[in-house]
Motif scaffolding. Sequence first.
Motif, PDB file in Angstrom:
ATOM      1  N   LEU A 160       0.835  -1.211   0.000  1.00 48.66           N
ATOM      2  CA  LEU A 160       0.000   0.000   0.000  1.00 48.66           C
ATOM      3  C   LEU A 160       0.866   1.256   0.000  1.00 48.66           C
ATOM      4  O   LEU A 160       0.519   2.264  -0.632  1.00 48.66           O
ATOM      5  CB  LEU A 160      -0.940  -0.003   1.212  1.00 48.66           C
ATOM      6  N   ARG A 161       1.991   1.199   0.710  1.00 50.17           N
ATOM      7  CA  ARG A 161       2.922   2.336   0.723  1.00 50.17           C
ATOM      8  C   ARG A 161       3.599   2.500  -0.629  1.00 50.17           C
ATOM      9  O   ARG A 161       3.668   3.604  -1.173  1.00 50.17           O
ATOM     10  CB  ARG A 161       3.999   2.145   1.793  1.00 50.17           C
ATOM     11  N   ILE A 162       4.104   1.397  -1.178  1.00 52.30           N
ATOM     12  CA  ILE A 162       4.878   1.448  -2.420  1.00 52.30           C
ATOM     13  C   ILE A 162       4.042   1.953  -3.589  1.00 52.30           C
ATOM     14  O   ILE A 162       4.492   2.796  -4.369  1.00 52.30           O
ATOM     15  CB  ILE A 162       5.472   0.053  -2.737  1.00 52.30           C
ATOM     16  N   ASN A 163       2.819   1.450  -3.719  1.00 58.38           N
ATOM     17  CA  ASN A 163       2.000   1.872  -4.864  1.00 58.38           C
ATOM     18  C   ASN A 163       1.261   3.191  -4.615  1.00 58.38           C
ATOM     19  O   ASN A 163       0.490   3.637  -5.454  1.00 58.38           O
ATOM     20  CB  ASN A 163       1.039   0.760  -5.314  1.00 58.38           C
ATOM     21  N   GLY A 164       1.489   3.814  -3.463  1.00 57.71           N
ATOM     22  CA  GLY A 164       0.923   5.131  -3.194  1.00 57.71           C
ATOM     23  C   GLY A 164      -0.521   5.130  -2.743  1.00 57.71           C
ATOM     24  O   GLY A 164      -1.148   6.181  -2.646  1.00 57.71           O
ATOM     25  N   THR A 165      -1.054   3.968  -2.449  1.00 56.27           N
ATOM     26  CA  THR A 165      -2.437   3.874  -1.988  1.00 56.27           C
ATOM     27  C   THR A 165      -2.603   4.505  -0.608  1.00 56.27           C
ATOM     28  O   THR A 165      -3.618   5.133  -0.323  1.00 56.27           O
ATOM     29  CB  THR A 165      -2.892   2.401  -1.936  1.00 56.27           C
ATOM     30  N   LEU A 166      -1.600   4.337   0.228  1.00 61.28           N
ATOM     31  CA  LEU A 166      -1.650   4.864   1.588  1.00 61.28           C
ATOM     32  C   LEU A 166      -0.412   5.710   1.844  1.00 61.28           C
ATOM     33  O   LEU A 166       0.713   5.218   1.777  1.00 61.28           O
ATOM     34  CB  LEU A 166      -1.729   3.707   2.595  1.00 61.28           C
ATOM     35  N   SER A 167      -0.634   6.989   2.111  1.00 63.00           N
ATOM     36  CA  SER A 167       0.493   7.880   2.370  1.00 63.00           C
ATOM     37  C   SER A 167       0.973   7.696   3.809  1.00 63.00           C
ATOM     38  O   SER A 167       0.233   7.237   4.678  1.00 63.00           O
ATOM     39  CB  SER A 167       0.096   9.328   2.118  1.00 63.00           C
ATOM     40  N   TYR A 168       2.220   8.066   4.031  1.00 60.13           N
ATOM     41  CA  TYR A 168       2.820   7.906   5.354  1.00 60.13           C
ATOM     42  C   TYR A 168       3.882   8.977   5.554  1.00 60.13           C
ATOM     43  O   TYR A 168       4.270   9.683   4.616  1.00 60.13           O
ATOM     44  CB  TYR A 168       3.442   6.513   5.493  1.00 60.13           C
ATOM     45  N   MET A 169       4.351   9.078   6.777  1.00 68.58           N
ATOM     46  CA  MET A 169       5.418   9.990   7.121  1.00 68.58           C
ATOM     47  C   MET A 169       6.427   9.222   7.973  1.00 68.58           C
ATOM     48  O   MET A 169       6.035   8.466   8.858  1.00 68.58           O
ATOM     49  CB  MET A 169       4.862  11.173   7.924  1.00 68.58           C
ATOM     50  N   LYS A 170       7.692   9.406   7.675  1.00 72.16           N
ATOM     51  CA  LYS A 170       8.734   8.716   8.432  1.00 72.16           C
ATOM     52  C   LYS A 170       9.451   9.732   9.308  1.00 72.16           C
ATOM     53  O   LYS A 170      10.019  10.703   8.822  1.00 72.16           O
ATOM     54  CB  LYS A 170       9.716   8.046   7.472  1.00 72.16           C
ATOM     55  N   ILE A 171       9.412   9.478  10.600  1.00 73.60           N
ATOM     56  CA  ILE A 171      10.072  10.361  11.565  1.00 73.60           C
ATOM     57  C   ILE A 171      10.953   9.497  12.451  1.00 73.60           C
ATOM     58  O   ILE A 171      10.458   8.619  13.157  1.00 73.60           O
ATOM     59  CB  ILE A 171       9.054  11.136  12.429  1.00 73.60           C
ATOM     60  N   GLY A 172      12.250   9.755  12.406  1.00 73.36           N
ATOM     61  CA  GLY A 172      13.181   9.010  13.237  1.00 73.36           C
ATOM     62  C   GLY A 172      13.147   7.514  13.020  1.00 73.36           C
ATOM     63  O   GLY A 172      13.275   6.744  13.965  1.00 73.36           O
ATOM     64  N   GLY A 173      12.935   7.095  11.805  1.00 74.19           N
ATOM     65  CA  GLY A 173      12.909   5.671  11.495  1.00 74.19           C
ATOM     66  C   GLY A 173      11.576   4.995  11.771  1.00 74.19           C
ATOM     67  O   GLY A 173      11.435   3.794  11.570  1.00 74.19           O
ATOM     68  N   ILE A 174      10.579   5.740  12.243  1.00 73.71           N
ATOM     69  CA  ILE A 174       9.260   5.173  12.540  1.00 73.71           C
ATOM     70  C   ILE A 174       8.259   5.709  11.524  1.00 73.71           C
ATOM     71  O   ILE A 174       8.219   6.910  11.251  1.00 73.71           O
ATOM     72  CB  ILE A 174       8.810   5.529  13.977  1.00 73.71           C
ATOM     73  N   LEU A 175       7.471   4.799  10.955  1.00 69.32           N
ATOM     74  CA  LEU A 175       6.458   5.191   9.980  1.00 69.32           C
ATOM     75  C   LEU A 175       5.152   5.537  10.694  1.00 69.32           C
ATOM     76  O   LEU A 175       4.698   4.810  11.575  1.00 69.32           O
ATOM     77  CB  LEU A 175       6.213   4.058   8.984  1.00 69.32           C
ATOM     78  N   TYR A 176       4.564   6.657  10.291  1.00 71.22           N
ATOM     79  CA  TYR A 176       3.288   7.103  10.837  1.00 71.22           C
ATOM     80  C   TYR A 176       2.300   7.277   9.698  1.00 71.22           C
ATOM     81  O   TYR A 176       2.641   7.745   8.614  1.00 71.22           O
ATOM     82  CB  TYR A 176       3.440   8.433  11.586  1.00 71.22           C
ATOM     83  N   TYR A 177       1.055   6.896   9.963  1.00 77.09           N
ATOM     84  CA  TYR A 177      -0.013   6.978   8.978  1.00 77.09           C
ATOM     85  C   TYR A 177      -1.124   7.859   9.530  1.00 77.09           C
ATOM     86  O   TYR A 177      -1.524   7.711  10.687  1.00 77.09           O
ATOM     87  CB  TYR A 177      -0.578   5.591   8.679  1.00 77.09           C
ATOM     88  N   ASN A 178      -1.644   8.744   8.695  1.00 74.33           N
ATOM     89  CA  ASN A 178      -2.728   9.625   9.112  1.00 74.33           C
ATOM     90  C   ASN A 178      -4.035   8.829   9.147  1.00 74.33           C
ATOM     91  O   ASN A 178      -4.392   8.156   8.172  1.00 74.33           O
ATOM     92  CB  ASN A 178      -2.838  10.805   8.140  1.00 74.33           C
ATOM     93  N   TYR A 179      -4.746   8.925  10.250  1.00 74.90           N
ATOM     94  CA  TYR A 179      -5.994   8.172  10.416  1.00 74.90           C
ATOM     95  C   TYR A 179      -7.026   8.559   9.354  1.00 74.90           C
ATOM     96  O   TYR A 179      -7.763   7.713   8.858  1.00 74.90           O
ATOM     97  CB  TYR A 179      -6.565   8.395  11.820  1.00 74.90           C
ATOM     98  N   LYS A 180      -7.062   9.833   8.980  1.00 74.18           N
ATOM     99  CA  LYS A 180      -8.028  10.285   7.974  1.00 74.18           C
ATOM    100  C   LYS A 180      -7.739   9.654   6.616  1.00 74.18           C
ATOM    101  O   LYS A 180      -8.659   9.344   5.862  1.00 74.18           O
ATOM    102  CB  LYS A 180      -8.019  11.805   7.885  1.00 74.18           C
ATOM    103  N   ASP A 181      -6.450   9.443   6.302  1.00 75.99           N
ATOM    104  CA  ASP A 181      -6.104   8.764   5.049  1.00 75.99           C
ATOM    105  C   ASP A 181      -6.581   7.312   5.066  1.00 75.99           C
ATOM    106  O   ASP A 181      -7.028   6.790   4.046  1.00 75.99           O
ATOM    107  CB  ASP A 181      -4.590   8.797   4.823  1.00 75.99           C
ATOM    108  N   ILE A 182      -6.489   6.680   6.222  1.00 75.85           N
ATOM    109  CA  ILE A 182      -6.952   5.298   6.348  1.00 75.85           C
ATOM    110  C   ILE A 182      -8.473   5.238   6.198  1.00 75.85           C
ATOM    111  O   ILE A 182      -8.999   4.360   5.508  1.00 75.85           O
ATOM    112  CB  ILE A 182      -6.507   4.690   7.695  1.00 75.85           C
ATOM    113  N   GLU A 183      -9.178   6.187   6.816  1.00 79.48           N
ATOM    114  CA  GLU A 183     -10.632   6.245   6.662  1.00 79.48           C
ATOM    115  C   GLU A 183     -11.009   6.439   5.194  1.00 79.48           C
ATOM    116  O   GLU A 183     -11.923   5.787   4.688  1.00 79.48           O
ATOM    117  CB  GLU A 183     -11.208   7.415   7.475  1.00 79.48           C
ATOM    118  N   LYS A 184     -10.292   7.325   4.502  1.00 78.69           N
ATOM    119  CA  LYS A 184     -10.551   7.577   3.096  1.00 78.69           C
ATOM    120  C   LYS A 184     -10.322   6.321   2.264  1.00 78.69           C
ATOM    121  O   LYS A 184     -11.101   5.995   1.378  1.00 78.69           O
ATOM    122  CB  LYS A 184      -9.672   8.722   2.589  1.00 78.69           C
ATOM    123  N   LEU A 185      -9.246   5.608   2.571  1.00 83.93           N
ATOM    124  CA  LEU A 185      -8.943   4.362   1.875  1.00 83.93           C
ATOM    125  C   LEU A 185     -10.088   3.362   2.046  1.00 83.93           C
ATOM    126  O   LEU A 185     -10.510   2.712   1.082  1.00 83.93           O
ATOM    127  CB  LEU A 185      -7.641   3.774   2.404  1.00 83.93           C
TER     128      LEU A 185
END
Length: 86
Positions: free
Chosen positions: A56-81
């Motif tokens: 999902l990350r690779i094909n751009g279906t689910l956006s994410y943010m990497k901070i200090g080696g930890i991946l974070y996903y926005n809950y609103k993006d998951i709801e939209k998905l």
Amino acid sequence: MAISIITKEDLQQFKIELLEAIREILQTKTTEQKLWLRTSEVKKLLNISSGTLQNLRINGTLSYMKIGGILYYNYKDIEKLLTDSK
């Protein structure tokens, strides 16, 4: 049928009680769901494997943010998905 007289003090007390109730509702809503979720939380929420989440990350279906080696996903993006897939 009895007649009740509402005073200015009664209205002031009602206002205070109403505002307190609204504050409690808003506080519980914001604490119910975090805005940013970690990988393990997303996998559990969507009931998917690490590989599926990576796809999902690779094909751009689910956006994410990497901070200090930890991946974070926005809950609103998951709801939209979820709503878009229905």
